[in-house]
Enzyme design. Structure first.
Site, PDB file in Angstrom:
ATOM      1  CE1 TYR A 153      -3.733   2.404   0.477  1.00  0.00           C
ATOM      2  CE2 TYR A 153      -2.503   3.286   2.342  1.00  0.00           C
ATOM      3  CZ  TYR A 153      -3.543   3.384   1.434  1.00  0.00           C
ATOM      4  OH  TYR A 153      -4.392   4.467   1.487  1.00  0.00           O
ATOM      5  CG  ASP A 257       5.488   4.433   1.175  1.00  0.00           C
ATOM      6  OD1 ASP A 257       5.611   5.123   2.199  1.00  0.00           O
ATOM      7  OD2 ASP A 257       4.385   4.082   0.704  1.00  0.00           O
ATOM      8  CE  LYS A 285       0.594   5.899   7.998  1.00  0.00           C
ATOM      9  NZ  LYS A 285      -0.751   5.521   8.311  1.00  0.00           N
TER      10      LYS A 285
HETATM   11  C1  LIG Z   1       3.329   2.760   3.536  1.00  0.00           C
HETATM   12  C2  LIG Z   1       2.286   3.792   3.365  1.00  0.00           C
HETATM   13  N1  LIG Z   1       2.362   4.637   2.337  1.00  0.00           N
HETATM   14  C3  LIG Z   1       1.457   5.605   2.140  1.00  0.00           C
HETATM   15  C4  LIG Z   1       0.398   5.743   2.997  1.00  0.00           C
HETATM   16  C5  LIG Z   1      -0.625   6.815   2.773  1.00  0.00           C
HETATM   17  O1  LIG Z   1      -0.522   7.787   3.739  1.00  0.00           O
HETATM   18  P1  LIG Z   1      -1.763   8.747   4.064  1.00  0.00           P
HETATM   19  O2  LIG Z   1      -2.818   7.905   4.683  1.00  0.00           O
HETATM   20  O3  LIG Z   1      -1.182   9.776   4.968  1.00  0.00           O
HETATM   21  O4  LIG Z   1      -2.194   9.328   2.771  1.00  0.00           O
HETATM   22  C6  LIG Z   1       0.271   4.884   4.095  1.00  0.00           C
HETATM   23  C7  LIG Z   1      -0.858   4.996   5.018  1.00  0.00           C
HETATM   24  O5  LIG Z   1      -1.156   4.161   5.825  1.00  0.00           O
HETATM   25  C8  LIG Z   1       1.236   3.874   4.277  1.00  0.00           C
HETATM   26  O6  LIG Z   1       1.164   3.017   5.307  1.00  0.00           O
END
Ligand SMILES: Cc1ncc(COP(=O)(O)O)c(C=O)c1O
Length: 461
Positions: A153, A257, A285
């Protein structure tokens, strides 16, 4: 589907949430702000968090292992972060729309744990950060495709919403060459069919073959150092180092990421933990200290592609066609910068990660021991204060291995936790739970006492 006894207890405990759900559903789609918050029979509406606890509208207290979906690591409402935000708001905390002094302070702080980021920019969420980085990689390489791991994700934009949350029957048989299927509707077919390649995390040979075959099309590989999709898949056998080597050889930009794992599995995230340098990195986060902030950055020569270019025809330059546009009204919002900057400062103090490792070993090691003692088939994966328990799944080293997990048993675990006062993270069996510095050893022991009871119930069936 869910355990009836625990659902009854859930309902008894949360009548105001049920009321609020009826009201909320009139105005808010599904009564929730985001799809992941939908749970049966209705979501629990929270009022606030304090330290290691969150409180719902019925006044129930839960030991919080959801922690703002992984955004909180110092505990809720940390006094120093709160003061930094109050100071900023008192001085003037609304959006300026102009560069701020705080952005410079933040940049200097974030580059210490993440030295691969020569240049950074800001945005507001993990979704925006990965979306911007993908565009930057495309502009830099002049290629259009990206490759992502099956099950991973990377946020809610069209490029990321592929090959995740799928069931076994939707997949063809070859795990070494995974298909690209969209997650949900509304995603242009062209993106799915032409722009996304999918590789199997933790199988470097199959991954290298896919990358080699598509070398001419691939702008970037985007990967989470520890894969959150499917629960928690830990990189094995130097997968990340090999991925670094292969992408470098093929001239493909490597995007880490680190939205979930940055500042969580180590101060310097996956790059510190696994000693690998990415070309580009997404942070959010924890990097926002519990407030909206995301940061994207990487190698100077790649990030400079966001700068307005003087190359090309006058018309192209005016139309911004020769550089990758990175914009946003709320980018670098003062409250997010104040909170994130303070969080990075606090996390850098001696002993933080040692303590997190200690309580993580106690919780996740304790869960492993309980499964073993009770002879319950299952696995516990964790990297520091980030982990998941899988029932009926004796190994979870790849995303497809997690298909064996028992949703029913996990539901008993989750809902049982709610009735006994623990909120076990993101409420789905392929998600995960977290620990914070505010959790004490007594809290962990209390959680383990509760899981002991829950696992006995699960064993009994
Ligand atoms: C690994 C990863 N990338 C991107 C995101 C997306 O972040 P956001 O919810 O702040 O858009 C998340 C969200 O849980 C994530 O865990």
């Amino acid at each position: 589907m869910e355990d009836e006894k625990h659902i009854e207890e859930f309902k008894k405990k949360t009548p105001k949430s049920q009321q609020l759900y009826i009201q909320a559903s009139k105005h808010i789609a599904g009564g929730v702000e985001s799809n992941v918050r939908i749970i049966d029979p209705y979501p629990i509406y929270m009022t606030h968090g304090k330290g290691q606890f969150i409180y719902d509208v019925d006044g129930n207290e839960y030991i919080d292992l959801l922690l703002g979906m992984g955004s909180i690591i110092l505990g809720h409402n940390d006094p120093e972060i709160r003061q930094a935000v109050i100071d900023r708001v008192t001085k003037g905390g609304d959006v300026l729309g102009a560069p701020s002094d705080l952005a410079v302070e933040y940049a200097e702080k974030v580059k210490k744990p993440f030295p691969s980021m020569d240049l950074i920019r800001f945005c507001n969420s993990g979704t925006e950060a990965t979306m911007n980085l993908i565009r930057i990689a495309r502009a830099y390489t002049g290629k259009d495709c990206i490759a992502k791991a099956e099950g991973a994700y990377h946020g809610g934009h069209d490029y990321a919403l592929h090959a995740l949350h799928l069931t076994e029957d939707l997949l063809d048989g070859d795990p070494r060459n995974p298909p690209c299927l969209p997650y949900g509707s509304g995603i242009p077919k062209y993106i799915t069919e032409e722009l996304i390649k999918v590789f199997p995390f933790n199988d470097i040979n199959a991954t290298a073959e896919i990358l080699e075959k598509n070398q001419d099309k691939l702008a970037a590989v985007i990967v989470e150092p520890v894969m959150g999709g499917g629960g928690l898949i830990i990189p094995k056998n130097d997968f990340l180092k090999d991925l670094r080597r292969v992408t470098e050889k093929l001239g493909i930009v490597l995007i880490f990421d680190e939205v979930l794992v940055g500042f969580r599995i180590a101060y310097g995230g996956g790059q510190e933990k696994y000693d690998v340098k990415a070309d580009l990195t997404a942070l959010s986060k924890i990097a926002g200290g519990g407030f909206q902030l995301a940061c994207l950055g990487g190698k100077r020569e790649i990030m400079e592609i966001v700068l307005p270019s003087t190359q090309g025809t006058a018309a192209e330059v005016t139309a911004g066609m020769t550089s990758a546009v990175q914009v946003g009204t709320y980018n670098g919002h003062p409250t997010g910068l104040a909170a994130g900057s303070k969080a990075i400062e606090i996390l850098g103090r001696p002993g933080t990660y040692e303590y997190l490792e200690k309580i993580s070993a106690m919780l996740f090691g304790g869960l492993r021991d309980q499964l073993e003692d009770k002879k319950i088939v299952g696995t516990v994966n964790n990297v520091g204060p980030l982990g998941q328990i899988y029932f009926d799944c004796d190994k979870a080293d790849t995303w497809r291995e997690t298909f064996a997990l028992s949703e029913e048993k996990w539901n008993k675990f989750f809902y049982g936790g709610i009735s006994k006062g623990v909120y076990f993270g993101i409420p789905h069996p392929d998600e995960r739970f977290f620990l914070s510095k505010a959790h004490t050893e007594e809290d962990i022991q209390r959680v383990l006492d509760i899981t002991d009871e829950l696992l006995n119930e699960i064993k009994k069936g």
